[in-house]
Motif scaffolding. Structure first.
Motif, mmCIF file in Angstrom:
data_model
loop_
_atom_site.group_PDB
_atom_site.id
_atom_site.type_symbol
_atom_site.label_atom_id
_atom_site.label_comp_id
_atom_site.label_asym_id
_atom_site.label_seq_id
_atom_site.Cartn_x
_atom_site.Cartn_y
_atom_site.Cartn_z
ATOM 1 N N UNK A 1 0.880 -1.219 0.024
ATOM 2 C CA UNK A 1 0.012 0.273 -0.161
ATOM 3 C C UNK A 1 0.867 1.340 0.014
ATOM 4 N N UNK A 2 0.578 2.392 -0.477
ATOM 5 C CA UNK A 2 1.381 3.638 -0.403
ATOM 6 C C UNK A 2 1.809 3.848 0.993
ATOM 7 N N UNK A 3 1.320 3.414 2.094
ATOM 8 C CA UNK A 3 1.675 3.533 3.305
ATOM 9 C C UNK A 3 2.931 2.848 3.638
ATOM 10 N N UNK A 4 3.435 1.907 2.813
ATOM 11 C CA UNK A 4 4.523 1.075 3.137
ATOM 12 C C UNK A 4 5.764 1.988 2.851
ATOM 13 N N UNK A 5 5.803 2.776 2.125
ATOM 14 C CA UNK A 5 6.667 3.759 1.857
ATOM 15 C C UNK A 5 7.257 4.521 3.144
ATOM 16 N N UNK A 6 6.364 4.625 4.171
ATOM 17 C CA UNK A 6 6.499 5.598 5.691
ATOM 18 C C UNK A 6 6.510 4.437 6.775
ATOM 19 N N UNK A 7 5.943 3.485 6.312
ATOM 20 C CA UNK A 7 5.861 2.395 7.560
ATOM 21 C C UNK A 7 7.064 1.358 7.671
ATOM 22 N N UNK A 8 7.663 1.086 6.423
ATOM 23 C CA UNK A 8 8.787 0.328 6.550
ATOM 24 C C UNK A 8 10.119 0.770 6.872
ATOM 25 N N UNK A 9 10.887 0.044 7.747
ATOM 26 C CA UNK A 9 12.042 0.670 8.169
ATOM 27 C C UNK A 9 13.094 0.877 6.979
ATOM 28 N N UNK A 10 12.687 0.188 5.867
ATOM 29 C CA UNK A 10 13.786 0.260 4.867
ATOM 30 C C UNK A 10 12.862 1.145 3.906
ATOM 31 N N UNK A 11 11.883 1.913 4.603
ATOM 32 C CA UNK A 11 11.409 2.919 3.426
ATOM 33 C C UNK A 11 12.008 3.613 2.385
ATOM 34 N N UNK A 12 13.014 4.255 3.005
ATOM 35 C CA UNK A 12 13.875 4.926 1.813
ATOM 36 C C UNK A 12 14.207 4.184 0.838
ATOM 37 N N UNK A 13 14.802 3.085 0.915
ATOM 38 C CA UNK A 13 15.181 1.953 -0.010
ATOM 39 C C UNK A 13 14.019 1.724 -1.052
ATOM 40 N N UNK A 14 12.878 1.584 -0.350
ATOM 41 C CA UNK A 14 11.750 1.276 -1.146
ATOM 42 C C UNK A 14 11.326 2.490 -2.072
#
Length: 228
Positions: free
Chosen positions: A41-54
């Motif tokens: 989901x779009x929120x994954x870019x902010x929720x994941x610890x590796x969001x910047x890599x995503x």
């Protein structure tokens, strides 16, 4: 394929073709509760610890010279919903032929009104067209430019895009592979379509407009602090 923990990942089983603001967060949480976990989901870019890599990975997929590597982008997901992936529903359906497709829908007027208060609400301090960070550039290209031809404000235009998108999904997929769904219908149609038991817990209802505004403010602040 390998997942983030080093285990073997599986191909996408569920593809959410519905635009953002059609109940995609509720669907994400529902799918994860049904065992299709994790769900992108779009929120994954902010929720994941590796969001910047995503963010970097998606930017490369969108702006790179080679076609997107769908296996790599979804290498540890069993499902996907929301922007940006829903813009690529046709490509994903072809690449993952065993996956079932869920098209979340809602009244077009209410959908448009919701977008103007949330995902399409202009930010004068950080206009999408002027973003230089990878996530902002990617979202502007995929959603604003590719999906909405540069206009996410005009009512008639946005609703026409929304209705054409839904019609295209319905026309392209056979009924045994597609569920046209409103999250207010609850568990039964979703579980029946996916062939899984109906949980004895309430269906998740998340990301209402007020909640979204609070989350987006926090996400934008984090993006600004970290250079997103």
């Amino acid at each position: 394929m390998r997942d983030r923990t080093g285990g073997t990942s599986m191909a996408l089983s569920v593809i959410g073709a519905g635009f953002g603001r059609t109940g995609t967060m509720s669907l994400k949480l529902a799918l994860e509760q049904l065992g299709f976990d994790p769900c992108f989901h779009m929120a994954e870019f902010f929720w994941r610890e590796d969001g910047d890599a995503l963010k970097d990975k998606w930017a490369e997929a969108v702006f790179g010279d080679a076609p997107p590597d769908w296996d790599d982008l979804f290498d540890d997901y069993l499902a996907t919903v929301d922007f940006p992936a829903c813009v690529y529903w046709r490509e994903l359906a072809a690449h993952f032929p065993e996956a079932k497709v869920v098209l979340t829908v809602r009244d077009a007027e209410r959908w448009y009104a919701s977008t103007q208060e949330t995902i399409f609400k202009p930010n004068p301090e950080k206009p999408w067209a002027e973003r230089t960070d990878n996530w902002g550039r990617m979202v502007y290209r995929v959603v604003n430019q590719d999906a909405f031809a540069g206009d996410t404000a005009d009512r008639d235009h946005c609703i026409a895009v929304y209705e054409r998108h839904n019609a295209a999904v319905k026309a392209a997929l056979p009924p045994e592979r597609l569920l046209v769904y409103t999250v207010g219908e609850g568990w039964e149609p979703l579980c029946g379509f996916l062939g899984v038991p109906v949980p004895d817990t309430p269906f998740p209802q998340e990301n209402k407009t007020e909640t979204f505004k609070a989350k987006r403010a926090a996400e934008e602040a984090a993006a600004a602090d970290g250079g997103a």
